[in-house]
Design an enzyme around this catalytic site. Structure first.
Site, PDB file in Angstrom:
ATOM      1  N   SER A 166      -4.356  56.559  15.456  1.00 26.08           N
ATOM      2  CA  SER A 166      -3.038  56.203  14.918  1.00 26.08           C
ATOM      3  C   SER A 166      -2.429  57.447  14.290  1.00 26.08           C
ATOM      4  CB  SER A 166      -3.140  55.144  13.826  1.00 26.08           C
ATOM      5  OG  SER A 166      -3.966  54.102  14.237  1.00 26.08           O
ATOM      6  N   GLU A 249     -12.254  50.958   5.758  1.00 29.88           N
ATOM      7  CA  GLU A 249     -11.380  50.370   6.778  1.00 29.88           C
ATOM      8  C   GLU A 249     -11.343  48.854   6.626  1.00 29.88           C
ATOM      9  OE1 GLU A 249     -12.517  50.854  10.942  1.00 29.88           O
ATOM     10  OE2 GLU A 249     -10.403  50.705  11.488  1.00 29.88           O
TER      11      GLU A 249
END
Lengths: 409, 371
Positions: A166, A249
């Site tokens: 990303s 995460e």
């Protein structure tokens, strides 16, 4: 049992709210605002201005230690801030991966000098970070990654490919896990670095997703040199360091974007079926709305349970781990069902589509959400093994040298 | 944000759990299940009465201990976990709640203290045989202070001392309080899928009864009682679902096939992870329901329906996948799996099935959105 702030939390909430009132506009229902899809270069510029403003006021990373640009506040205060900011039209954050995953990894493994150099610009939004983990042959089986790192004097030379990164195209820095020794077992031959994304030999190519958008990239490494001083953890400790990143995460990836059950409720109330009655009068539609409402409410209250734990300074319980595994398939199913209610007109995407095309966009976005940050299947394994205490799977590759593991190619 | 039970409430829950673990291991529901002469476990009921469980939410002025509904929810979860074969739901969640909600001062004084001490067992009679009863289809009538007609199946109808009966009055539906040991009442046990909880068909033939609440308000009162009871039933269902998950996980760790524990196969892992996910969603909805019940929040109808729907589905799913995880042994009479499988179905049908509650949920959302 109550849902009230403590006096300290309430005072902080008031403070945050008045700062937001002075510095941003409240969201207006039906108005698109700053958060709509805009190209990333323009979006990033707007987001950087907002992040800098937050940082100057001390609101950018409330939980980080003060010496790195934070305020050393309890995690709950960050949540209070986020809840308040949610009510305002602010740009979408380009900094979540850096602040949520890269920064905690740097804080654990970087030298003091490196932390002083790198974390404050992350907080203020001056420098954007990305995470270079997945590879074409290493997704759920991340430890199967093959990007090579070969030591050469004071440097390491990197060759290989990462994928699903990303924001790589606008990132200044990245964290990277590599394989330095193919003769060791797969979890043992890994070494972790951070690097300047503008280094010679780094090539970023956007991936076009099924929706047509490009939120992720492939990143190619051709003889990229990284100084040994930018190694995080020891040679061969790459897996341990990766787990630090991944643990964070799980905290960073949680909910899903709309449409949710109440969006379907509203669509069903304003859409007619065969008999001219609103879809919501149809018993089958009502059952579907009810099913998803119960799931959505369950997730909302699980979140309240997690916030209760955080408010007490405790870690959230294991129930917090189920958020994504429920919300991603729910998004997919609600989106598809909302389109069904509109008949063939449900295929229309754009200005004519109800709810700003939320159902059509959700339909095209949801498959990715079921995969990113732990697939539905991996998350179920984690729940079964870590929460229910079921035995691990038998790993046929665990103790073999990496180079002897079959790859199917 | 303090969305959790207090330490004292958790201690009460543990105390209940410990008591039931020793007084009501699975041999107890099995005995009631297999012995048709025993309608319920008098010992377990006595032990619950001894710890004042039926008195939990009854105010002190009516002979209760006035703890409140969070405490009652904590107890209900443990009753469900242990499969306690006792009239707890009939007497506490239904009869007690109906009298608290609709009773006159005299009725409260007379009935609540007996319910609190377990001296009397109450129940609630709505169903009139297979099929849905609606406000317009009631065949049991109340006129001139007397009940006429048959209710079946009535939970604990064979052992209860009195019942709150939903009947068609002279000006619409009403609730009527009837002494089941008195004249004009005949009862006959009814076999159900879960014989560890007894049921009866009760025929009223001019049985003297008194109005509970006003005439014409019966259906509305029934709905309001059920909204409150739904959360308590949901807590019982959650306890049962949790017990099934525990049972299945334990079995899958110890049962070997293909040279390894079956719990190491992803087919089993994912199944049990799904059970866990449903249970935790149900738990979260139930806790919210418990909060709404304890504070009489405006959200109660939504919260009750969400708790009820989530818990019906969690328990049904957990109990059937528990059998599946056990394989053939789980399908035998001797295995305890079917005790949960049967109870989960019974509880899913008591006070309205998922289909009914899903519709009520959306109706509640419509009312909220219209407001």
């Amino acid at each position: 049992m109550d849902f009230n702030d403590t006096p300290q939390q309430a005072a902080f909430r008031t403070e945050v709210r008045s700062w937001l009132e002075a510095n941003a506009e409240r969201k207006v229902e039906g108005k698109r605002g700053l958060n709509r899809r805009i190209d990333s270069e323009k979006g990033l510029a707007i987001a950087k201005v907002w992040q800098a403003k937050k940082a100057a006021a001390g609101y950018a990373c409330l939980g980080f230690p003060e010496e790195y640009g934070g305020q050393g506040r309890p995690l709950f205060d960050q949540i209070v801030y986020d809840q308040e900011e949610e009510q305002f039209d602010v740009p979408r954050s380009f900094f979540a991966i850096g602040l949520g995953m890269c920064a905690p990894t740097m804080m654990t493994y970087a030298t003091e000098e490196q932390k002083q150099r790198h974390i404050p610009p992350m907080v203020s939004g001056e420098e954007v970070w990305c995470q270079l983990f997945s590879e074409p042959s290493a997704g759920s089986d991340l430890a199967g990654l093959g990007t090579r790192a070969v030591q050469d004097g004071d440097d390491w030379v990197i060759n290989g490919q990462k994928v699903w990164t990303s924001g790589a195209h606008y990132s200044d820095w990245g964290i990277l896990v590599t394989r330095h020794d193919r003769s060791l077992a797969k979890h043992k031959g890994l070494t972790f670095f951070f690097l300047d994304m503008k280094s010679p030999g780094v090539e970023v190519r956007p991936i076009k997703q099924i929706s047509g958008a490009s939120d992720f990239n492939e990143v190619y490494f051709t003889n990229v040199r990284i100084p040994d001083s930018q190694r995080l953890g020891g040679v061969g400790d790459g897996w341990t360091v990766s787990l630090t990143t991944l643990m964070n995460e799980r905290l960073a990836v949680g909910g899903a974007p709309p449409p949710d059950a109440m969006d379907l409720f509203k669509l069903a109330a304003s859409t007619q079926l065969e008999d001219g009655e609103p879809a919501l009068a149809d018993r089958a539609v009502r059952e579907k709305v009810a099913d998803w409402y119960v799931q959505a409410e369950g997730l909302r209250h699980i979140r309240s349970r997690a916030l209760t734990a955080l408010s007490r300074g405790e870690a959230p319980g294991p129930e917090a781990s189920i958020s994504k595994v429920v919300s991603a398939p729910k998004l997919q199913d609600i989106s598809a069902y909302g389109m069904d209610l509109l008949d063939i007109g449900g295929s229309i995407i754009g200005d004519e589509a109800p709810a700003d095309s939320a159902f059509q966009n959700g339909y095209l976005y949801a498959p990715g959400l079921r995969i990113a940050g732990g697939t539905d299947e991996i998350l179920r394994n984690i729940i079964a093994e870590r929460v229910l205490g079921l035995p691990g799977d038998i790993r046929v590759d665990r103790d073999k040298p990496f180079e002897d593991i079959p790859t199917g190619r | 944000m303090n969305f959790d039970f207090s330490d004292a409430q958790k201690a009460l829950k543990k105390q209940t759990r410990d008591m039931l673990r020793s007084a009501c291991d699975l041999t107890v529901p099995r005995r009631v299940f297999e012995d048709s002469s025993e309608s319920y476990s008098k010992d377990v009921w006595a032990a619950l009465v001894d710890m004042e469980a039926p008195a939990t939410a009854i105010p002190e002025e009516y002979g209760g201990i006035g703890f409140g509904y969070l405490e009652l929810c904590a107890v209900a979860e443990e009753v469900g976990r242990s499969l306690a074969p006792v009239p707890f739901s009939s007497s506490v969640y239904l009869a007690t709640e109906a009298i608290l909600m609709a009773g006159s001062e005299e009725q409260k004084k007379e009935f609540l203290s007996k319910l609190a001490t377990g001296e009397a067992i109450g129940t609630f009679a709505l169903s009139e045989g297979p099929g849905l009863v609606t406000a317009n289809s009631l065949s049991v009538t109340y006129a001139g202070g007397k009940l006429q007609g048959t209710k079946s199946p009535v939970p604990d109808g064979d052992i209860a001392d009195f019942a709150v009966v939903v009947a068609e009055g002279t000006t619409g539906s009403c609730l009527a309080l009837v002494d089941l040991t008195g004249d004009g009442v005949s009862r006959k046990p009814v076999d159900t899928v879960d014989p560890s909880r007894s049921h009866a068909a009760i025929t009223f033939d001019g049985a003297p009864a008194q109005l509970l609440g006003s005439e014409g308000a019966g259906w509305d009162l029934k709905n309001r009682v059920f909204d409150r009871a739904a959360i308590l039933f949901a807590m019982e269902q959650l306890g049962g679902a949790d017990a099934c998950l525990q049972m299945a996980a334990d079995y899958s760790r110890g049962r070997y096939a293909f040279g390894r524990p079956i719990g190491s196969f992803q087919a089993i892992k994912h199944k049990l992870a799904d059970v866990y996910i449903r249970n935790e969603l149900a738990r979260a909805n139930n806790y919210y329901g418990a909060w709404a019940l304890s504070t009489d929040a405006a959200e109660l109808p939504m919260a009750a329906a969400a708790a009820r729907v989530g818990s019906i589905e969690a328990y049904q799913f957990a109990s059937k996948e528990n059998i599946q995880t056990h394989g053939g042994i789980g399908f035998t009479w001797e295995s305890d799996c079917h005790l949960f499988y049967r109870r989960s179905k019974l509880l899913s049908l008591s006070i309205g099935s998922a289909r009914v509650w899903k519709d009520r949920l959306v109706s509640a959302l419509e009312s909220r959105n219209a407001a």
